[in-house]
Design an enzyme around this catalytic site. Sequence first.
Site, PDB file in Angstrom:
ATOM      1  CB  SER A 181      80.522   4.452  32.428  1.00  0.00           C
ATOM      2  OG  SER A 181      80.654   3.770  31.062  1.00  0.00           O
ATOM      3  CD  GLU A 239      76.384   1.195  35.370  1.00  0.00           C
ATOM      4  OE1 GLU A 239      75.889   0.883  34.197  1.00  0.00           O
ATOM      5  OE2 GLU A 239      77.823   1.358  35.191  1.00  0.00           O
ATOM      6  CG  HIS A 263      75.601   3.445  30.875  1.00  0.00           C
ATOM      7  ND1 HIS A 263      76.133   2.555  31.821  1.00  0.00           N
ATOM      8  CD2 HIS A 263      76.636   3.863  30.253  1.00  0.00           C
ATOM      9  CE1 HIS A 263      77.429   2.525  31.894  1.00  0.00           C
ATOM     10  NE2 HIS A 263      77.718   3.527  30.814  1.00  0.00           N
TER      11      HIS A 263
END
Length: 323
Positions: free
Chosen positions: A116, A223, A293
């Site tokens: 992230s 992502e 995630h």
Amino acid sequence: MHDPHEHCGHDHGPKHIYIYSPASAVRDKAAFKRGIARLKAQGHEVEVDADALTRYQRFAGDDATRLAAIHRAMASGADVALITRGAYGFTRILAGIEYKKIAKAIEGGMRFVGMSDFTAFQSAVLARTGATTWAGPSLEIDWGVADEPDEIMAACFDDLLTGHGEGAGWRMNKEAPRADGTPAVPEVYIKSAMLWGGNLAVLTALVGTPYFPEVKGGILFLEDVGEHPYRIERMLTQLLHAGVLAWQKAVVLGQFTQYKLAAHDKGFKLQSVIDWLRTQIKAPVLTNLPFGHVPTKVLLPVGTQVSLSVEGRDALLYWGHAH
């Protein structure tokens, strides 16, 4: 009975894991405690940074506090430095990180693991030093879940700790062939290319800065979470216009989750973005990498030479004995 790990040359003993909070403040203290308890239950020595639960606004302490936590993690001599959570906070402190010392710790065997917002740190380390970090779980979200942690994630993390991690294989999405009848993803074999990438929004925000790695002939994995497909397309367009996508041998899409389509999309969806991207670049665009995630995530060596093969819908990233 024969022990499959006997004489395998890998270290299966307990590891030293350092837990620190370089970005957002821990939001779920129960999850934080569960995560630590789970890692300890596996026999590992878990060292928790003094400021792991510090809070300043939305951050785990002010910028100086979080920088100090990164440098303590680096100096801890741990086998793995694992973030509590990502969210937001790394980009603010990139200029203050002691990259040469981080690279030296990595050379000494330390694995920095996270995802992230951690993409900012990983990209900066790669851009400034060329050292490898690992895209993988974080403590609160992955190890601290109320039920059991995802088996694949846990097994991949264990592979990292023991030196067994050699690659990640998965099945891509079923897609209609292209207009000319050829498969959406061609048969591919790339012998050696640098794997890099991570969170699309974080990566895109680094373009034009000294913290964006200039990877030519790489394999870019991406992502994101909570981003509508048009926003994903806009970010991909920025990478396209910046010349980044033209340099890659392959683009590997992970999981894009937690967004809502709107009534006025009229059929515009994530697949539309993928179809469009394939018209813009020569490199193959792969789908469904188990990373993002989501609970089921593999660990990926960011900054390491990997090979990539595609046969039908089966894809394999392989890095052999990367540490």
